[in-house]
Structure formats: C-alpha cells, structure tokens
Design a protein around this motif. Structure first.
Motif, PDB file in Angstrom:
ATOM      1  N   ALA A  83      84.154  27.735  26.927  1.00  0.00           N
ATOM      2  CA  ALA A  83      83.092  27.864  28.011  1.00  0.00           C
ATOM      3  C   ALA A  83      82.756  26.681  28.515  1.00  0.00           C
ATOM      4  O   ALA A  83      82.459  26.569  29.832  1.00  0.00           O
ATOM      5  N   GLY A  84      82.369  25.609  27.663  1.00  0.00           N
ATOM      6  CA  GLY A  84      81.719  24.181  28.031  1.00  0.00           C
ATOM      7  C   GLY A  84      82.836  23.313  29.159  1.00  0.00           C
ATOM      8  O   GLY A  84      82.533  22.691  29.700  1.00  0.00           O
ATOM      9  N   LEU A  85      84.139  23.635  28.530  1.00  0.00           N
ATOM     10  CA  LEU A  85      85.169  23.175  29.462  1.00  0.00           C
ATOM     11  C   LEU A  85      85.303  23.479  30.916  1.00  0.00           C
ATOM     12  O   LEU A  85      85.654  22.440  31.909  1.00  0.00           O
ATOM     13  N   LEU A  86      84.492  24.562  31.056  1.00  0.00           N
ATOM     14  CA  LEU A  86      84.524  25.237  32.382  1.00  0.00           C
ATOM     15  C   LEU A  86      82.994  25.055  32.803  1.00  0.00           C
ATOM     16  O   LEU A  86      82.597  25.991  33.814  1.00  0.00           O
ATOM     17  N   LYS A  87      82.127  24.192  32.212  1.00  0.00           N
ATOM     18  CA  LYS A  87      80.840  24.020  32.712  1.00  0.00           C
ATOM     19  C   LYS A  87      79.935  25.248  32.629  1.00  0.00           C
ATOM     20  O   LYS A  87      78.771  25.389  33.581  1.00  0.00           O
TER      21      LYS A  87
END
Length: 336
Positions: free
Chosen positions: A22-26
C-alpha cells in the motif's frame, strides 16, 4: 478518532506486508490487532520456529521474518492499535468506514482489509486421558516458544502437518530423544519435509510411530510417560517423555466479523480472486482468513494477495485514476 486510508485488521505477516504494498501506492495504513505486539501467530505461538518457504530465505525464524517485515514497512510510517479487538464496523456513505474497538478506539478509513489469520484461535486438543492434568507447565504444551527449553529432554510430538514436521526436523538436533506420532502413513505437510523426517527415522535420530494415536499420559507432579495405541492391532506402547506437544492445528473463531454481513464459508471469508475483495465494496480479506477455490494457506500466497489487494484498493479510492510508481534516489537511497 484515528483517520487513515486503509485500516488493516490483523498485524501478522500478511498484514505487515500489505503496509509495504500500500505504501508503494502512497496509501497510509493503520493496523489493529488483539495481541499486544505485531507478528500474529508467528510471534505469539512459535517465534523461533524455522520457516522454509519464504522466497530468498532457505530458512528464516518466524520472529526474524516479522522483524524484517517491520523494517520493510518502516519507510511508510504505519500506525498501530495493539491489544484491542475490532467490535464494530459501520459503512458511512460510499467510501468511508468507521471501526470501533472493544476499548472504544475509533478508526475512520476509506478501505478495510481483514488480515486476521485464523481469527481468534485456540489449539485443537486430542482426546487423551489425563491430558489436562499435565498442562500449564507440567509437560504438555500446544506451542513451542523457546526450543532451548527442550535441549537434552525426551520429547513426543504428535501430528502430521507442516508444524509437526518442521519442529521434528529442528528438534531432532536439540532433544536427547524425539518421537513423532502420526495417525496415518501419509502426511499433510510438504513432501520435502516428509522426506527429511523419513531420513531422520531411518538414521535412528528420531522414533517415527505411524498408524497410531495418543492414548493417555502419566506422571506424578510432571509428565513422565505417553501411552500410544496402534490403530490396527490396538497394541499399546508406553514412551518415556518429559514433554508432549500435540500439533493438530488451531480451531478458528471469527468473533465479531461473523456479524458484518460478509459471505462466510466454514469460518473463512469468501473473496473474489481477481483482487481479494469481499461481497461488500471497500472491504478486502487476505491471508488465512479468506477462502476460494484452490486456496493454499501459505504466507507467500498471502503476500501475493496483499499485492493485488493494494492495487484494487487504490482504484477503489481513486476511481478512473491509474497510478504509476516513480522511483527516485536521494543520497544513494531509493524512495518511492
């Protein structure tokens, strides 16, 4: 009130890896777990159990895997509510959920991800005479927290799944005497693990007792003997033992999740395998808590589910927007 993009129920390995994806997608994540620490079953039940099926790791201890997942998630600044259980879930409007814990904590999220493993769980106990008399530190345990406790001790393990096989392989070098008891001639665990256990038996490093069940346990203040009965001949054998570990899996209980109008089959949440969404838009289920055709309850499968879920959650939160990940390097460190 805590506000986040994704509320993840369950801080086990799959929930922790979802932070990274999820973090990779901000997208920001807040995790809630009834246990007082992250890690789920890996930290609570078998922190020092070796795991053999994580890509890139021929062998990794359960707690080491959790520590690595936390380090991987660290750049995305997740937040946590630990030691509390989600009791209520309410959908407000098209894309907002409000979750409430048993301690009154309120979390508002755009997406809810259920990664609760087996839910609330308890060990399956075999029907063995006198078993309860030797629980609570007297020789009978249903989990292994510290393998060193069993060094140079006589051990009986019962079961035919991956946990029983993995612990047999590991403890063969720790215990002075180890007996593995299984009710059948075939095992449910990985073929490679079965082959290793068979090799240990052939070399005399363990005692392998097949087509047999636990019958009774005996001792005075602590466990001293385990009685085993052969399924076909009904012949009984008594084995000297300091410890007995029945590893027959866990009995899952979904708890309050059962009241959330999700489609549930055999104590697991039904999902769409395209993105691991449930029948309620905006709610996903990943890891051991979900079910679908050909489901494999493996950590690496949960990682795959977390990746697909994250991209679907982004699209759910941002209709019509396609996100492209951009990588930059600052002072030699990659950032997303």
């Amino acid at each position: 009130m805590i506000t986040t993009d994704i509320a993840i129920i369950g801080a086990g390995p799959v929930g922790l890896f979802a932070i990274f994806e999820a973090g990779l997608l901000k997208m920001r994540c807040h995790l809630i777990d009834y246990l007082p620490q992250v890690g789920g079953q890996l930290s609570e039940i078998y922190p020092k159990k070796p795991i053999y099926d994580i890509p890139g790791y021929p062998s990794v201890l359960a707690q080491e895997l959790i520590d690595n997942l936390m380090e991987q998630a660290k750049p995305f600044h997740p937040t946590f509510t630990l030691g509390e259980r989600i009791e209520g879930l309410e959908k407000r409007g098209e894309a907002d959920f409000v979750l409430t814990t048993n301690m009154g904590t309120v979390i508002e999220a755009k997406v809810v991800v259920i990664a609760g493993g087996l839910g609330c769980f308890e060990p399956r106990k075999p029907a063995v005479e006198n078993l309860e008399n030797f629980e609570n530190g007297k020789g009978v345990n249903y989990m292994i927290l510290d393998p060193e406790k069993y060094r140079n001790q006589k051990m009986v393990i019962a079961g035919g799944g991956d946990s029983a096989l993995d612990w047999t392989i590991y403890l063969a070098e720790v215990c002075s005497e180890l007996t593995l008891v299984h009710r059948s001639e075939s095992f449910r665990g990985a073929p490679d693990s079965v082959a290793k256990v068979m090799a240990l038996a052939e070399s005399g490093k363990i005692n392998l007792v097949l087509n047999s069940n636990l019958q009774a346990v005996y001792g005075t203040d602590k466990l001293e003997q385990v009685e085993i009965v052969q399924n076909r001949t009904m012949e009984k054998t008594v084995v000297e033992a300091d410890h007995l570990i029945p590893l027959f899996g866990l009995s899952p209980k979904l708890g309050p999740i059962e009241d959330w109008n999700l489609n549930i089959s055999k104590s697991a949440i039904e999902v769409n395998v395209d993105d691991y969404s449930t029948n309620i838009p905006g709610i996903y289920a990943i890891g051991d808590i979900n079910t679908y055709t050909n489901k494999l309850k493996l950590i690496l499968c949960g990682f795959h589910e977390a990746a697909l879920m994250s991209h679907s959650a982004y699209s759910y939160m941002n209709p019509g927007v396609k996100y492209t990940m951009k990588y930059t390097t600052v002072n030699g460190v990659s950032e997303f």
